[in-house]
Design a protein around this motif. Structure first.
Motif, PDB file in Angstrom:
ATOM      1  N   UNK A  23      92.586  23.023  98.923  1.00  0.00           N
ATOM      2  CA  UNK A  23      93.939  23.821  98.167  1.00  0.00           C
ATOM      3  C   UNK A  23      94.224  23.903  96.554  1.00  0.00           C
ATOM      4  N   UNK A  24      94.732  23.816  96.280  1.00  0.00           N
ATOM      5  CA  UNK A  24      95.064  24.197  94.505  1.00  0.00           C
ATOM      6  C   UNK A  24      95.975  24.967  94.861  1.00  0.00           C
ATOM      7  N   UNK A  25      95.940  25.681  93.483  1.00  0.00           N
ATOM      8  CA  UNK A  25      97.706  26.058  92.621  1.00  0.00           C
ATOM      9  C   UNK A  25      97.644  27.887  92.172  1.00  0.00           C
ATOM     10  N   UNK A  26      98.355  27.977  92.165  1.00  0.00           N
ATOM     11  CA  UNK A  26      98.268  29.708  92.200  1.00  0.00           C
ATOM     12  C   UNK A  26      99.403  29.944  90.575  1.00  0.00           C
ATOM     13  N   UNK A  32     103.167  40.162  83.109  1.00  0.00           N
ATOM     14  CA  UNK A  32     101.889  40.760  82.651  1.00  0.00           C
ATOM     15  C   UNK A  32     100.524  40.801  83.846  1.00  0.00           C
ATOM     16  N   UNK A  33     101.453  40.875  85.022  1.00  0.00           N
ATOM     17  CA  UNK A  33     100.218  41.526  86.655  1.00  0.00           C
ATOM     18  C   UNK A  33      98.686  40.464  86.230  1.00  0.00           C
ATOM     19  N   UNK A  34      99.483  39.707  86.030  1.00  0.00           N
ATOM     20  CA  UNK A  34      98.221  38.595  86.719  1.00  0.00           C
ATOM     21  C   UNK A  34      98.766  37.177  87.051  1.00  0.00           C
ATOM     22  N   UNK A  35      97.173  36.785  87.640  1.00  0.00           N
ATOM     23  CA  UNK A  35      97.364  36.032  88.613  1.00  0.00           C
ATOM     24  C   UNK A  35      96.553  35.230  88.309  1.00  0.00           C
ATOM     25  N   UNK A  36      96.280  33.397  88.430  1.00  0.00           N
ATOM     26  CA  UNK A  36      95.680  32.893  88.167  1.00  0.00           C
ATOM     27  C   UNK A  36      95.159  31.752  88.953  1.00  0.00           C
ATOM     28  N   UNK A  37      93.942  31.254  89.677  1.00  0.00           N
ATOM     29  CA  UNK A  37      93.893  30.453  90.657  1.00  0.00           C
ATOM     30  C   UNK A  37      93.245  29.687  90.180  1.00  0.00           C
ATOM     31  N   UNK A  38      93.899  28.170  90.405  1.00  0.00           N
ATOM     32  CA  UNK A  38      93.284  27.034  89.971  1.00  0.00           C
ATOM     33  C   UNK A  38      93.237  25.964  90.516  1.00  0.00           C
ATOM     34  N   UNK A  47      89.679  24.224  97.359  1.00  0.00           N
ATOM     35  CA  UNK A  47      89.435  25.428  97.805  1.00  0.00           C
ATOM     36  C   UNK A  47      88.492  26.131  97.581  1.00  0.00           C
ATOM     37  N   UNK A  48      87.742  27.048  97.829  1.00  0.00           N
ATOM     38  CA  UNK A  48      86.730  27.956  97.408  1.00  0.00           C
ATOM     39  C   UNK A  48      87.389  29.093  96.583  1.00  0.00           C
ATOM     40  N   UNK A  49      87.522  29.154  95.150  1.00  0.00           N
ATOM     41  CA  UNK A  49      88.598  29.493  94.770  1.00  0.00           C
ATOM     42  C   UNK A  49      88.043  31.560  94.297  1.00  0.00           C
ATOM     43  N   UNK A  50      86.917  31.563  94.772  1.00  0.00           N
ATOM     44  CA  UNK A  50      86.447  32.620  94.985  1.00  0.00           C
ATOM     45  C   UNK A  50      86.332  33.638  96.006  1.00  0.00           C
ATOM     46  N   UNK A  67      90.135  32.645  87.832  1.00  0.00           N
ATOM     47  CA  UNK A  67      90.102  31.635  88.424  1.00  0.00           C
ATOM     48  C   UNK A  67      89.445  30.645  87.985  1.00  0.00           C
ATOM     49  N   UNK A  68      89.389  28.911  87.985  1.00  0.00           N
ATOM     50  CA  UNK A  68      88.227  27.961  87.616  1.00  0.00           C
ATOM     51  C   UNK A  68      89.067  27.477  88.531  1.00  0.00           C
ATOM     52  N   UNK A  69      87.673  26.405  88.146  1.00  0.00           N
ATOM     53  CA  UNK A  69      88.016  24.309  89.103  1.00  0.00           C
ATOM     54  C   UNK A  69      88.997  23.706  88.948  1.00  0.00           C
ATOM     55  N   UNK A  70      89.213  23.849  86.693  1.00  0.00           N
ATOM     56  CA  UNK A  70      89.949  22.901  86.822  1.00  0.00           C
ATOM     57  C   UNK A  70      91.057  22.939  86.562  1.00  0.00           C
TER      58      UNK A  70
END
Length: 72
Positions: A23-26, A32-38, A47-50, A67-70
């Motif tokens: 799992x993770x967050x989005x 801004x046309x930005x998505x960050x997975x973390x 989850x494998x954010x890549x 994306x970032x694992x932090x």
């Protein structure tokens, strides 16, 4: 976990099963046309954010997707 449970139940009604790979967050900033997975899920791990960002880039080619694992 609630979303996974509902999805698993719906799939089971159709004779299918599923497995949560993490799992993770989005964070989605459409203006801004930005998505960050973390982050990660306490119950399911990270989850494998890549992989997630690869799939998002295919659907949103005009977005900056990172994306970032932090983070939690």
């Amino acid at each position: 976990a609630d979303l996974f449970e509902r999805t698993a139940e719906e799939l089971a009604r159709h004779g299918l099963s599923c497995e949560c790979l993490g799992g993770g967050r989005v964070s989605h900033r459409p203006q801004e046309r930005k998505i960050h997975v973390y982050g990660y899920s306490v119950g399911f791990g990270r989850a494998d954010h890549a992989v997630t960002t690869e799939k998002l880039r295919a659907e949103y080619p005009d977005y900056e997707i990172t994306w970032a694992d932090e983070g939690y």
